[in-house]
Structure formats: structure tokens, C-alpha cells
Design an enzyme around this catalytic site. Structure first.
Site, PDB file in Angstrom:
ATOM      1  N   HIS A   1       0.852  -1.151  -0.066  1.00  0.00           N
ATOM      2  CA  HIS A   1       0.010  -0.005   0.197  1.00  0.00           C
ATOM      3  C   HIS A   1       0.798   1.293   0.223  1.00  0.00           C
ATOM      4  CE1 HIS A   1      -3.377   2.799   0.699  1.00  0.00           C
ATOM      5  NE2 HIS A   1      -3.571   2.269   1.924  1.00  0.00           N
TER       6      HIS A   1
ATOM      7  N   HIS B   1      -2.468  -2.144  -9.695  1.00  0.00           N
ATOM      8  CA  HIS B   1      -3.564  -1.561  -8.802  1.00  0.00           C
ATOM      9  C   HIS B   1      -4.910  -2.353  -9.047  1.00  0.00           C
ATOM     10  CE1 HIS B   1      -5.751   1.617  -6.996  1.00  0.00           C
ATOM     11  NE2 HIS B   1      -4.772   2.252  -6.811  1.00  0.00           N
TER      12      HIS B   1
ATOM     13  N   ASP C   1       3.041   5.168  -6.977  1.00  0.00           N
ATOM     14  CA  ASP C   1       4.389   5.168  -6.145  1.00  0.00           C
ATOM     15  C   ASP C   1       5.406   4.826  -7.004  1.00  0.00           C
ATOM     16  OD1 ASP C   1       2.037   3.410  -4.130  1.00  0.00           O
ATOM     17  OD2 ASP C   1       3.260   5.116  -3.155  1.00  0.00           O
TER      18      ASP C   1
END
Ligand code: SDX
Length: 441
Positions: free
Chosen positions: A275, A314, A370
């Protein structure tokens, strides 16, 4: 089109059931049946009734929400209806935090008083320094943040009165205001540097940079390009509907505990490498790869299932994460100031290969938020351990917006999922002396 109902034939009994289908505001994105409507489907009166089984909530709506909208197929992300691309270009983090919490963009006077309120709650109680000092020098700043935010609940006992809007508002302001201070103090502790107190004449991100990087100068002057880049990164990380940590915030908050304890729990979920800890893992992955020519070998390991391509994939986006596109643009602006990050070349090669390789294309794995953020943070001088902390700071406004929405939702109550039990049936207790002779289970 026919009736908005689902007709279910239970072939075990031949019985037919009709359950209503209901819609969210946008029918294309929110048609559902109530899971509790399945409980009537039984084989006999002793039967508990049918449940829906959905490990990790792949297809379960836990709430209705008006805060953030995502279309994963089309790579769309909107906060309260405003596209993330527009907010990243024209807004500020504090304005976006106001939008998430209040549902509307603030007027000039509302924004001025909101900014004044936040920037005048940035100090933390002096006692907090005592337990920050208690952490080992090499304590991970995310562990320090989680522990300290949880401890804040002991400094504001009024926070338990969660049904009082004025009390909620004071805790919301305190949390948004104090997260950067706690984060910066944790960073300074890990570097053996003295704490730098807030300078409320600076912007939210300018003050954060001040508390992190000020040395002997009388007044810290943040680099405007880095200050703006951080503000954009905070906008992009502010909310993301029912992600793992927000689900935790809502679940913990559903027990009616204070918001400091709930935010500490949400931050703990965000700390996970799948996460919010992913950008820290992206940097470690790029450092492990080491050079552009070693990218194909790493891709082979990913395809063999040995490692994950961190920063890719994702749960919702099966297209390019719109935030990743914006972050990639911000990266080039930051590198103009800081000098480019040598790992960028490796990241670009990874992306180039992954976007054309059948393994990733069929699995619809694209760079997520990210993938590039870590390169920017590293170029700005943040140690890798600070990356999840830089995610938790802005996500605090999203967590709090969902927390308030949950508390005010008449359909919500304490979160308590069901289970399907697969354990042993009732059995007799075995006295200790008889156990040694039994084969281990
Ligand atoms: C964030 O939910 C949110 O909104 C989160 C977030 C937010 O703003 O709050 O967007 C922030 O958490 C972004 C994600 C950061 N995490 C990472 O980058 C870690 C690497 N990514 C993976 O762990 C993964 O993609 C997840 C956790 C993000 C999603 O996990 P899913 O939903 O289980 O992935 P999936 O079902 O779409 O996977 C499909 C296939 C599977 O392979 P098969 O079993 O079908 O063969 O793709 C594989 C997965 O194993 N896969 C990957 C992969 N991600 C998925 N294979 C290699 N590398 C990856 N990164």
C-alpha cells in the site's frame, strides 16, 4: 429495460426470490443488491441463509460515498467532482483538504481562515518530544509516527466526544496541522538533529521543509519549486476512495473511538509494502537492479513470480494511474533544481518494457502513484524511510473526510463482517496427560 430486480432461483429448493437492484447517483458505476437480501435464501428453517463471499472485498461496496470518484478502466480520479489533473495544476493541498472535508471549494475568506486555523495548530505538546526521544536512533519514522499519533489521543481527551461537530472539527484541524510536525520531528530524531519548531509564516509544505531541513540559518527559505512540487504530491495523495487504509479508518472509526486512534490504525495499514510503503520498495527495487542493462533480468524474475514489480499494478486502475502521469511531470521539474536521479533511467526502462510486454499488458499492470514518487522524494533529500510518512501526511485529510462521512451515514454501524467457518466441529476437552500420546494435528 426491465424491472430493477434480480430474480434468483435456488436450485436446491426450486424456490424463486426477487431482490431489488439499487443504484448510486451514477447507474453505470453503482448498481448493487443488498447482501442482507440474500439471507432469506435458505434450504430449511435451520439454515443461516445465504451470504456473499468476497475475500479482500474485490467486489463489495462497504458504503456509499460522495468524496472521491475513480474510474479504473478510464484512469479517472476526481475529488468531489473535480478532476485530479485540474486540482494538481490549480489548487493547493490545504484547499484540497478543505474540499475533501467540506464538499465544496472554499471562498477566499473561508480558505484564509482555514489556512490560519491549520497553521496555528502546528505545534505539538512539549511532552511528545520525551517519547520521540525514547525511540532508537534507527527507528523507522513510520513506526514513530504511528505511535505518536496514537498517543495524541491522551493529550486531547475531549476527542472521544465524536458526535459533537465542534469537537470533531478541532481534532480534524489538529491532526492535519500536526502530522507534518510529528513527521519532521521523527526525521530529525533519526538524524540526531535538534527539532525545528514550526514557522507559521511559511506555507503548509514550506513549513514542513523548514522543520525537516533548517540548519543554522535564522529563517529557512524553502525552494519554491520544491515547495510547490511537494504541495502537488500532497494533493495527489490526499484521498483515493475505499483503499486499504481508508477502509481501516472507517472500520476503526465505526467503533466510535477517537480520531487519533483511528488515524494511527489507518497509518499502520498504509505502512504496508503493498500500500503506502510501495514507493520505498520501488527505490529499493531500482537500487537492487542497479543499471539499465540489468532490467531485462529483473523483468524475467517478475514474470517467473519471484518478485513483484513494485510501483506497478492496482486493484482499481486497469489503466495508467492518472496520478503517476502527473508525478512523472513533477519529477522533471524537481530534477531541474536537484539534478536528475540516476535511478530514473532504470525506472524509464522498466516502464518502457512493462508497457509493451505481454505479461504486464494482459494483467493490465501500469505504473501507479508510487512508481515515480520515490524518485522525487529521494532527489529532494528525503531518506527512503520517510516515503510512507510523506504519504500519510496528506492522506490524513482523506481519512478524516471518510471518517466524518461514515459517522454521519445513517446506514453505518459498527463494522463486523461475517465468515464461513471451516474449523473443527464440537469436540471433547483432552486432559493434558492424554495428549502426549496423540499424533500432532
Ligand atoms: C497504493 O487502493 C488504493 O487506492 C491504493 C493507492 C491509494 O492511493 O491509496 O492507490 C496507493 O497502494 C498503490 C499500490 C502500491 N503497491 C504497489 O505498487 C505494490 C505492487 N503492486 C501489487 O502488489 C498489486 O498490484 C496491488 C497490491 C497494488 C494490487 O493487487 P491485486 O489487486 O491483487 O492485483 P491484481 O489482482 O490486479 O493482480 C493481477 C495479476 C496477478 O497475477 P496472476 O495471479 O493473475 O498471475 O497481476 C499480478 C498478480 O500477481 N500482479 C503483479 C503485480 N501486481 C499484480 N505482478 C508483478 N508485479 C506487480 N506489481
Amino acid at each position: 429495460m426491465g424491472k430493477d430486480t434480480l430474480t434468483i432461483i435456488d436450485n436446491r429448493t426450486g424456490r424463486t426470490y426477487e431482490v431489488p437492484i439499487f443504484y448510486g447517483t451514477y447507474p453505470k458505476y453503482g448498481a448493487a443488491i443488498r447482501a442482507t437480501d440474500l439471507r432469506q435464501i435458505k434450504v430449511d428453517e435451520d439454515d443461516f441463509g445465504l451470504m456473499s463471499y468476497d475475500p479482500a472485498f474485490l467486489n463489495t461496496a462497504s458504503t456509499r460515498s460522495r468524496i472521491t470518484f475513480i474510474d479504473g478502466e478510464r484512469g479517472i480520479l476526481r475529488y468531489r467532482g473535480y478532476p485530479i489533473e485540474v486540482l494538481a495544476e490549480r489548487s493547493t493541498y490545504l484547499e484540497v483538504a478543505y474540499l475533501l472535508l467540506h464538499g465544496e471549494l472554499p471562498t477566499r475568506s473561508q480558505l484564509e481562515s482555514w489556512t490560519h486555523e491549520i497553521m496555528h495548530h502546528t505545534f505539538i505538546h512539549e511532552s511528545i518530544k520525551k517519547f520521540l526521544d525514547g525511540f532508537h536512533y534507527d527507528a523507522h519514522p513510520m513506526g514513530m509516527l504511528i505511535g505518536t499519533v496514537g498517543a495524541l489521543s491522551t493529550f486531547y481527551p475531549e476527542a472521544k466526544h465524536i458526535h459533537d461537530p465542534a469537537v470533531r472539527r478541532r481534532q480534524i484541524v489538529r491532526l492535519i496541522a500536526k502530522m507534518p510536525t510529528i513527521a519532521a520531528f521523527a526525521y530529525r530524531h533519526s538524524r540526531g538533529l535538534p527539532y525545528v519548531y514550526p514557522d507559521n509564516e511559511l506555507s503548509y509544505t514550506g513549513n514542513f521543509l523548514n522543520m525537516l531541513f533548517k540548519t543554522t540559518e535564522l529563517k529557512y527559505k524553502p525552494n519554491p519549486v520544491l515547495e510547490r512540487a511537494l504541495d502537488v504530491l500532497f494533493i495527489l495523495h490526499a484521498d483515493h476512495e475505499q483503499n486499504c487504509s481508508t477502509n481501516v479508518m472507517r472500520s476503526i472509526g465505526s467503533s466510535h473511538v477517537d480520531p487519533y486512534s483511528a488515524v494511527a490504525g489507518a497509518a499502520a495499514a498504509l505502512y504496508g509494502p503493498l500500500h503506502g510503503g510501495a514507493n520505498e520498495q520501488v527505490l529499493r527495487m531500482l537500487q537492487e537492479i542497479g543499471s539499465k542493462d540489468r532490467v531485462p533480468a529483473y523483468i524475467r524474475r517478475v514474470k517467473a513470480g519471484e518478485v513483484l514489480l513494485m510501483g506497478f499494478g492496482h486493484r482499481v486502475y486497469k489503466n495508467y494511474d492518472p496520478r503517476a502521469k502527473i508525478i512523472k511531470q513533477v519529477a522533471y521539474e524537481v530534477f531541474e533544481v536537484t539534478g536528475t536521479n540516476p535511478l530514473l533511467e532504470i525506472a524509464l526502462e522498466l516502464e518502457r518494457i512493462a508497457l509493451e510486454d505481454e505479461y504486464f499488458v494482459t494483467r493490465r499492470l501500469y505504473p501507479n502513484v508510487d512508481f515515480y514518487s520515490g524518485l522525487i522524494y529521494q532527489a529532494m533529500g528525503f531518506p527512503v524511510e520517510m516515503f510512507p510518512v510523506l504519504f500519510a501526511i496528506p492522506r490524513t485529510s482523506g481519512w478524516l473526510a471518510h471518517w466524518e462521512e461514515m459517522l454521519q451515514d445513517p446506514e453505518q454501524k459498527i463494522s463486523r463482517p461475517r465468515q464461513i467457518y471451516d474449523g473443527p466441529d464440537v469436540r471433547d476437552y483432552v486432559p493434558l496427560e492424554e495428549r502426549e500420546v496423540r499424533a500432532p494435528a
